[in-house]
Design a protein around this motif. Structure first.
Motif, PDB file in Angstrom:
ATOM      1  N   UNK A 150     -13.466  19.224  -9.562  1.00 45.41           N
ATOM      2  CA  UNK A 150     -13.305  18.007  -8.760  1.00 45.41           C
ATOM      3  C   UNK A 150     -12.396  16.975  -9.426  1.00 45.41           C
ATOM      4  N   UNK A 151     -12.238  17.035 -10.735  1.00 47.09           N
ATOM      5  CA  UNK A 151     -11.387  16.082 -11.452  1.00 47.09           C
ATOM      6  C   UNK A 151      -9.972  16.601 -11.708  1.00 47.09           C
ATOM      7  N   UNK A 204     -19.708  18.487   4.079  1.00 49.58           N
ATOM      8  CA  UNK A 204     -18.907  17.336   3.705  1.00 49.58           C
ATOM      9  C   UNK A 204     -17.992  17.603   2.553  1.00 49.58           C
ATOM     10  N   UNK A 205     -18.439  18.435   1.582  1.00 53.47           N
ATOM     11  CA  UNK A 205     -17.634  18.704   0.412  1.00 53.47           C
ATOM     12  C   UNK A 205     -16.568  19.738   0.649  1.00 53.47           C
ATOM     13  N   UNK A 206     -16.552  20.406   1.811  1.00 52.20           N
ATOM     14  CA  UNK A 206     -15.610  21.488   2.034  1.00 52.20           C
ATOM     15  C   UNK A 206     -14.610  21.158   3.129  1.00 52.20           C
ATOM     16  N   UNK A 250     -21.759  14.135  -6.647  1.00 46.93           N
ATOM     17  CA  UNK A 250     -20.588  14.621  -5.911  1.00 46.93           C
ATOM     18  C   UNK A 250     -20.617  14.249  -4.435  1.00 46.93           C
ATOM     19  N   UNK A 251     -21.688  13.543  -4.010  1.00 48.42           N
ATOM     20  CA  UNK A 251     -21.806  13.060  -2.636  1.00 48.42           C
ATOM     21  C   UNK A 251     -21.759  14.191  -1.617  1.00 48.42           C
ATOM     22  N   UNK A 252     -22.309  15.346  -1.975  1.00 49.11           N
ATOM     23  CA  UNK A 252     -22.464  16.422  -1.000  1.00 49.11           C
ATOM     24  C   UNK A 252     -23.488  16.002   0.044  1.00 49.11           C
ATOM     25  N   UNK A 253     -23.290  16.473   1.269  1.00 42.46           N
ATOM     26  CA  UNK A 253     -24.205  16.108   2.360  1.00 42.46           C
ATOM     27  C   UNK A 253     -25.314  17.132   2.469  1.00 42.46           C
TER      28      UNK A 253
END
Length: 384
Positions: A67-68, A191-193, A329-332
C-alpha cells in the motif's frame, strides 16, 4: 518353611498396597504433576501467542509494503523465509542435548536432503502465491480466504495421515467452503479493491486459495516425513525441518528475484516508498521477523501437540486480521464479509470441538488401559 511363607505374604501384600496406591494416584494426580501440567499449558499459551501475533503482524506488514508503494512480489516472497537465521541460536542451544550415549541411526542423509529441498521449494511457491494474494486482494478478503486451509488440511490429512472424517469436520469443511464462495462474488463491493481489475482480483483469489491448499499440504507432508522417514519427533528435528527448508526457500526466492529482473527496480522502489527509506527497510525487516516468530509458535505447537492443532491456531488468527485491516487500511466490512466471517468462525469452532472430543476420547482410552494394567498386575501378584 513357615517363616518363608510369612515373608512371601508380606512381600505380596506390600506389592498389592503399592499397586493400589498407584491406582489412587492415577485417579488423583499429585501436586507435582499438576504443576508440570500448568507449565505445559503455559508453554502452549506462549506458542499460541507467538503464532497469533506473528501471523497477524506479518500479514498487515505485507499489506503495508504494497500500500505504500512496494510492488516486488519476489521481494515479498523472499522476506517471508529470509528471517530463518534467528533459528540458529536455538539450533546451537538444543544441539548440546542432541548427542546421547546410545547410538541412534537416523534416516540417510540423501533422504533428508530430498525432503528439505522439496519442502523448501514448496514453501517458496507457497510464499509467492501468498504475495500475489496480498498484492491483489484487500486484507480482509485475503484473511478470510485463508480460512479454507482447514478444509484442505482435512482432505490431505485424510489421505496422507489417516485422519478421521467425522460429521463435525465435514461441517467445518462445508462452512469454510461457503465462506470462501461468498467472497468470490463480492469483488465488486470491495472498498480496497476498486482500483484493481476483475482479472487481477481473480488472480489474487486463485493464488490465495492455492497458497492455503499448499500450506495445508506442507504441514501434512511434514507430519508424514516425521512418521515414515525420520520416525523420531524431537525438538531438534523440528528445528532442522524449519531451518533447512527455509534456507532452500530463501535461495529459491533469490533466484526468482534475479531471474525476473525485479532486483533492478529495488533501489527506485525504496526511493519511492511513501513512508520513507527507513520505513521501507524496517517494514521488510519486521515482516521477516514476524513470520519467523509465527513459525516458531508453529514449531512449538507441532512439538507439544500436533501439526493439525497448529493449523487450527493459524486459522484462529484470521478473524483478527480484518479487524486491524479496518483500522489501519480502511477496508470495508460489508454484510457479505460479516456473514463470511461468521461462517468461518463457525467452521473453526466445529473443528476445535472435534479436536476436543478426540482428546477426551484419547484420555479415556489411556485411563482404561492404565486401570487394566494395574488390575492385571494385582491379579498376577495374588496368583504368585
Amino acid at each position: 518353611m513357615e517363616s518363608e511363607r510369612q515373608i512371601q505374604q508380606q512381600h505380596n501384600g506390600g506389592n498389592s498396597n503399592k499397586a493400589n496406591e498407584d491406582g489412587l494416584n492415577a485417579g488423583n494426580p499429585t501436586k507435582g504433576k499438576k504443576q508440570i501440567n500448568y507449565k505445559w499449558w503455559i508453554r502452549i499459551a506462549v506458542y499460541v501467542f507467538f503464532m497469533l501475533a506473528g501471523q497477524t503482524a506479518g500479514v498487515l506488514l505485507g499489506r503495508l509494503y504494497y500500500s505504500k508503494g512496494g510492488y516486488s512480489t519476489w521481494l515479498a516472497t523472499f522476506v517471508q523465509s529470509a528471517g530463518f537465521p534467528i533459528v540458529i541460536p536455538l539450533l546451537i542451544y538444543f544441539s548440546k542435548s542432541r548427542t546421547s550415549p546410545s547410538k541412534s541411526t537416523g534416516p540417510p542423509l540423501c533422504y533428508l536432503l530430498l525432503i528439505y529441498t522439496a519442502l523448501g521449494l514448496m514453501a517458496a511457491g507457497d510464499n509467492m502465491m501468498y504475495s500475489y494474494g496480498l498484492l491483489y486482494l484487500p486484507v480482509s478478503t485475503y484473511s478470510l480466504l485463508c480460512a479454507t486451509q482447514l478444509a484442505f488440511n482435512v482432505v490431505f490429512s485424510f489421505f496422507l495421515n489417516a485422519q478421521k472424517f467425522t460429521m463435525l469436520i465435514f461441517n467445518s469443511v462445508v462452512l469454510l467452503t461457503i465462506s470462501a464462495a461468498l467472497l468470490a462474488f463480492n469483488s465488486g463491493s470491495d472498498g480496497g479493491a476498486t482500483t484493481i481489475s476483475e482479472g487481477k482480483y481473480v488472480i489474487g483469489f486463485v493464488c490465495t486459495l492455492g497458497a492455503s491448499a499448499t500450506y495445508s499440504l506442507y504441514l501434512c507432508l511434514v507430519q508424514l516425513a516425521f512418521e515414515k522417514v525420520i520416525k523420531k519427533q524431537t525438538f531438534n528435528m523440528i528445528l532442522d525441518m524449519q531451518f533447512f527448508p527455509a534456507l532452500v526457500a530463501t535461495l529459491g526466492s533469490l533466484v526468482g528475484l534475479f531471474a525476473s529482473g525485479q532486483w533492478r527496480t529495488l533501489a527506485g522502489e525504496m526511493r519511492g516508498f511513501q513512508a520513507g527509506r527507513a520505513s521501507y527497510v524496517l517494514t521488510l525487516a519486521f515482516t521477516a521477523i514476524s513470520w519467523q516468530v509465527s513459525l516458531l509458535g508453529m514449531l512449538g505447537l507441532v512439538y507439544e501437540v500436533s501439526s493439525l492443532f497448529s493449523n487450527v491456531i493459524s486459522t484462529l488468527a484470521l478473524p483478527l486480521v480484518p479487524v486491524f485491516a479496518v483500522i489501519f487500511f480502511h477496508d470495508k466490512m460489508n454484510g457479505v464479509k460479516v456473514i463470511s466471517l461468521l461462517l468461518a468462525l463457525w467452521g473453526f469452532f466445529s473443528y476445535v470441538y472435534q479436536h476436543y472430543l478426540d482428546d477426551a476420547k484419547g484420555k479415556k482410552a489411556k485411563a482404561k488401559a492404565k486401570t487394566k494394567a494395574i488390575d492385571a498386575t494385582i491379579s498376577t501378584i495374588e496368583i504368585c
